[in-house]
Write a protein that holds these residues in place. Structure first.
Motif, PDB file in Angstrom:
ATOM      1  N   ASP A  37      -3.619   5.129  -0.180  1.00 20.17           N
ATOM      2  CA  ASP A  37      -5.188   4.904  -0.237  1.00 20.17           C
ATOM      3  C   ASP A  37      -5.428   4.496  -1.917  1.00 20.17           C
ATOM      4  O   ASP A  37      -4.720   4.707  -2.695  1.00 20.17           O
ATOM      5  N   LEU A  38      -6.284   3.199  -1.790  1.00 25.54           N
ATOM      6  CA  LEU A  38      -6.374   2.299  -2.929  1.00 25.54           C
ATOM      7  C   LEU A  38      -7.817   3.138  -3.563  1.00 25.54           C
ATOM      8  O   LEU A  38      -7.837   2.572  -4.764  1.00 25.54           O
ATOM      9  N   ASP A  48     -10.024  -7.287   0.229  1.00 23.28           N
ATOM     10  CA  ASP A  48      -9.908  -5.570   0.348  1.00 23.28           C
ATOM     11  C   ASP A  48      -8.455  -5.281   1.146  1.00 23.28           C
ATOM     12  O   ASP A  48      -8.412  -5.419   2.346  1.00 23.28           O
ATOM     13  N   GLU A  70      -7.010  -2.747   1.636  1.00 17.94           N
ATOM     14  CA  GLU A  70      -6.812  -1.498   2.416  1.00 17.94           C
ATOM     15  C   GLU A  70      -7.278  -1.926   4.017  1.00 17.94           C
ATOM     16  O   GLU A  70      -6.854  -0.841   4.575  1.00 17.94           O
ATOM     17  N   ASP A 106      -6.223  -0.430   8.577  1.00  9.45           N
ATOM     18  CA  ASP A 106      -7.284   0.109   9.174  1.00  9.45           C
ATOM     19  C   ASP A 106      -6.829  -0.096  10.471  1.00  9.45           C
ATOM     20  O   ASP A 106      -7.057  -1.420  10.866  1.00  9.45           O
ATOM     21  N   THR A 143      -2.966  -6.739  -3.680  1.00  3.92           N
ATOM     22  CA  THR A 143      -2.725  -5.515  -3.488  1.00  3.92           C
ATOM     23  C   THR A 143      -2.099  -4.839  -4.851  1.00  3.92           C
ATOM     24  O   THR A 143      -2.408  -3.694  -5.270  1.00  3.92           O
ATOM     25  N   LEU A 177       0.779  -1.236  -0.027  1.00  4.40           N
ATOM     26  CA  LEU A 177       0.030   0.029  -0.022  1.00  4.40           C
ATOM     27  C   LEU A 177       0.784   1.242   0.098  1.00  4.40           C
ATOM     28  O   LEU A 177       0.617   2.342  -0.748  1.00  4.40           O
TER      29      LEU A 177
END
Length: 757
Positions: free
Chosen positions: A164-165, A325, A327, A331, A66, A22
């Motif tokens: 940020d994706l 996901d 992302e 988190d 990713t 990421l």
């Protein structure tokens, strides 16, 4: 056990690969290469090679997933249009509930809308896409849209932030053009959520705002001060839906099905339906997604007649979710949810057994072990994020636990009944409000505990340090001698620290007179006007910092609020001053610019009066004299700054000069007046636009500089600071010291104290 560890290794490998990719897309290739190298080097170590192979496979899965998302994010032509900040016509599908961002005095709150971009039009060309975007809308017509709703709008594109994706940010000023209706499932969920809000409308503000958040994740009415108390007390998971709520619902369904003597497969199917419906109702937050993945796997095992294995279910859930996901890997809510569940699965049973062996009843043992295990697992991440360690989390969760299930069940009953029997729904909400009131009491009392939050190094280093300490303690507790020494150290710390905290609290200092609040790049000062009372001058740029400062000072009433001028760094936090406090009067400058901010300040319903130069008033123990502006100043570098109110405030014989953002022109106009003061609030955050003659006339012993860390303005000026120090002033900066107080010491002399940045 080896199979469990293989799955855990795969999940961790996937997670860390996603984190690396990421922030550094090159980590995709490095992750694959590193995984292959680990397999090659450690293949020969028997069982360990399968764990290593699983971890390498996880790295490959995480890196590949990713990489695919990064490629989607950076794909042309959307990437190029975003970099050029192009204006397009966009077709969107709403993917989550729109929510209001932070509001500022003088400008409306932005509506934040997660969405998927279906197409864009540039000129006469339509480009079909499927990209995740974030909409920043200035029109409140976006509020109330449901997930799955199609909409169109003209938007200005911007590139996303690093890590940020999402493919782009869309800035939209107008309301949406709706295309069709949202899916029936989302309309049904929206009806239930709105019905619960209506049922809670007649309840007191705090439990009425908390209940929809606890039951369905709707925090739109949650009082920000209450949310702060829940955060301070370690009860944040109760202000929104978490995996515990899902477990309560599915467990209730399972009990009902078993009572009807249904077989395992029927039970599993009904529980899956309940799980899916609950996820749609509450929206897929990270903790709910993790719990749903774990629960789904456990229900599959139930349907197949196999025993449930919590560790493989957790690892498989993490692996699947991070691949779907990536992302989620960065988190914090997802990380805390996984860690808390890991603590409950791996640590809590052992601690429960240990307490039972020492004669504890099972209920009491579980009540203590469960929150303690969850806190031990989550503490490193919480410390890294908040730079603090809570001492109230375990007792607060212990006290709150009995109220969560009844509040959840009664709240859900209210939501389900609301479309057909609104009166009965309101009654169910009233019943649910009583356990919610208990949660509110626990949060408030926990937040008021002296030294409930201990400072700790923040960031990755602080998190790793606390993690190492927790791991060492967990390992060392196997030996009785370690347990004894830890107990002795803990008792000694409590016996030594608690009396000091109660008898000589670190903050606020006893007998404080003036406090410059650390509100970042802005101004907010409090002048003691009696027990629980203070005159407040300016409110800073954001509500939370000034509210926190006043709460720490124990200020519950503001007999006079003074606004020096209407720039947002002085009025943006006005709602924080008003939050839970009685404000009797407002003193404002005659200069009306910026007009929008002035209208917003005067529209708060507080009786307001214009400040008249030469006038004076007494508020409690404080005398306030209005010195300036002597006359309106125009044509300067900043007219609002040079028309700031300049006040001479006297409290307990100490004269304090408060200068707002007055610059050279206004300072020179004040020279004929009596300016001598013990304390100077340095004008305009210590900017270079200061008059030498003015500083000499004031000749302060203490200079307070309210300024933000790393601001873009170069404040405070090093030349100005040197000038103040040469004049004999003790310079106190909020960016270095946090809240700064002027006090009288035990001998009645002027002194200063700082809370710490």
């Amino acid at each position: 056990m080896t199979a469990d560890l293989r799955l855990v290794g795969a999940a961790l490998g996937c997670w860390f690969a996603a984190i690396g990719a990421l922030f550094l897309p090159a980590a995709v290739g490095w992750g694959l290469a590193g995984g292959a190298l680990l397999v090659a080097v450690l293949w020969r170590f028997g069982r360990a090679r399968w764990i290593v192979a699983a971890a390498a496979a996880g790295v490959a899965c995480g890196a590949a997933a990713t990489a695919a998302r990064v490629g989607e994010r950076d794909a042309e032509p959307l990437r190029g249009l975003a970099v050029r900040h192009a204006t397009v016509r966009a077709g969107l599908v709403i993917s989550d509930d729109p929510r209001l961002g932070r509001a500022h005095v003088g400008r409306d709150a932005t509506v934040i809308v997660p969405a998927r971009l279906d197409w864009i039009e540039t000129g006469e060309r339509r480009i079909v896409l499927s990209s995740r975007v974030l909409v920043l809308a200035g029109d409140r017509g976006w509020l109330g849209l449901l997930p799955g709703q199609h909409a169109e709008a003209s938007a200005r594109l911007s590139p996303p932030d690093g890590g940020d994706l999402g493919a782009a940010l869309l800035s939209i000023s107008a309301g949406p053009t709706l295309v069709g209706a949202a899916p029936w499932v989302q309309r049904a969920a929206g009806t239930l959520r709105a019905g619960l809000q209506r049922a809670c409308a007649g309840l007191p503000a705090e439990p009425g705002g908390l209940l929809p958040g606890l039951v369905v994740g709707d925090t739109s009415r949650l009082d920000p001060a209450l949310a702060d108390d829940f955060k301070t007390t370690g009860l944040t998971h109760l202000t929104a839906v978490s995996g515990a709520n899902l477990a309560i619902v599915v467990g209730l369904v399972l009990v009902g099905v078993r009572w009807c003597r249904a077989g395992p497969r029927v039970a599993a199917v009904l529980c899956v339906l309940a799980l899916a419906g609950f996820v749609v109702l509450v929206r897929p937050s990270p903790s709910v997604l993790r719990a749903a993945a774990m629960g789904g796997l456990a229900l599959v095992a139930l349907a197949l007649g196999r025993p449930r294995a919590a560790v493989p279910a957790l690892a498989a859930g993490v692996l699947g979710l991070v691949v779907l996901d990536p992302e989620l890997a960065v988190d914090a809510g997802f990380a805390l949810s996984v860690l808390a569940t890991g603590g409950l699965v791996l640590i809590a049973p052992r601690w429960t057994r240990a307490l039972e062996e020492r004669g504890w009843p099972r209920v009491a043992a579980e009540a203590v072990a469960v929150p303690a295990a969850a806190q031990a697992a989550c503490a490193p991440v919480i410390a890294a994020i908040s730079a603090s360690v809570s001492l109230t989390t375990i007792p607060a969760n212990l006290l709150a636990a009995p109220a969560v299930a009844p509040a959840t069940i009664l709240g859900l009953s209210s939501a389900v009944l609301s479309p057909v029997l609104p009166s009965l729904a309101a009654f169910a909400a009233w019943l649910a409000s009583w356990p919610a009131r208990w949660l509110v009491v626990v949060a408030h009392r926990g937040a008021d505990v002296p030294a409930g939050l201990l400072p700790w190094p923040g960031g990755t280093g602080g998190g790793l340090l606390l993690g190492a300490l927790v791991a060492a303690l967990l390992a060392g507790f196997r030996w009785p001698v370690v347990r004894r020494w830890v107990l002795v150290a803990a008792v000694a710390a409590v016996l030594g620290a608690v009396p000091v905290r109660f008898l000589a609290a670190a903050w606020p200092p006893r007998g404080w007179l003036v406090v410059a609040c650390d509100v970042g790049q802005g101004d907010a000062l409090a002048v003691a006007a009696g027990p629980g009372s203070a005159v407040v001058v300016d409110a800073g740029p954001e509500p939370d910092p000034v509210d926190g400062c006043l709460r720490r000072l124990g200020v519950h009433r503001v007999p006079l609020l003074v606004i020096s001028h209407f720039h947002v760094d002085h009025v943006g936090g006005l709602d924080g001053v008003l939050r839970g406090r009685r404000v009797d009067g407002l003193l404002v400058p005659s200069f009306a610019e910026p007009a929008a901010a002035r209208s917003a300040v005067l529209g708060r319903g507080v009786p307001a009066a214009p400040a008249v130069p030469g006038s004076a008033l007494t508020v409690g123990e404080v005398r306030v004299e209005v010195l300036g502006p002597v006359r309106p100043v125009t044509g300067t570098r900043s007219d609002p700054n040079n028309n700031s109110l300049v006040l001479a405030v006297t409290v307990d014989g100490i004269r304090v000069l408060l200068t707002g953002d007055a610059e050279t022109e206004e300072q020179l106009s004040l020279l004929p007046l009596a300016l001598r003061a013990d304390v100077l609030k340095v004008a305009h955050h210590g900017s270079a636009y200061q008059s030498e003659e003015f500083l000499a006339a004031v000749s302060p012993r203490v200079a307070l500089v309210s300024v933000g860390v790393g601001n873009d303005y170069g404040h405070p000026s090093s030349v100005l600071l040197a000038r103040l120090e040469r004049g004999g002033a003790r310079v106190m900066r909020t960016d270095q010291l946090g809240d700064v107080a002027v006090v009288r010491d035990a001998d009645g002399r002027l002194a200063v104290a700082a809370r710490g940045s």
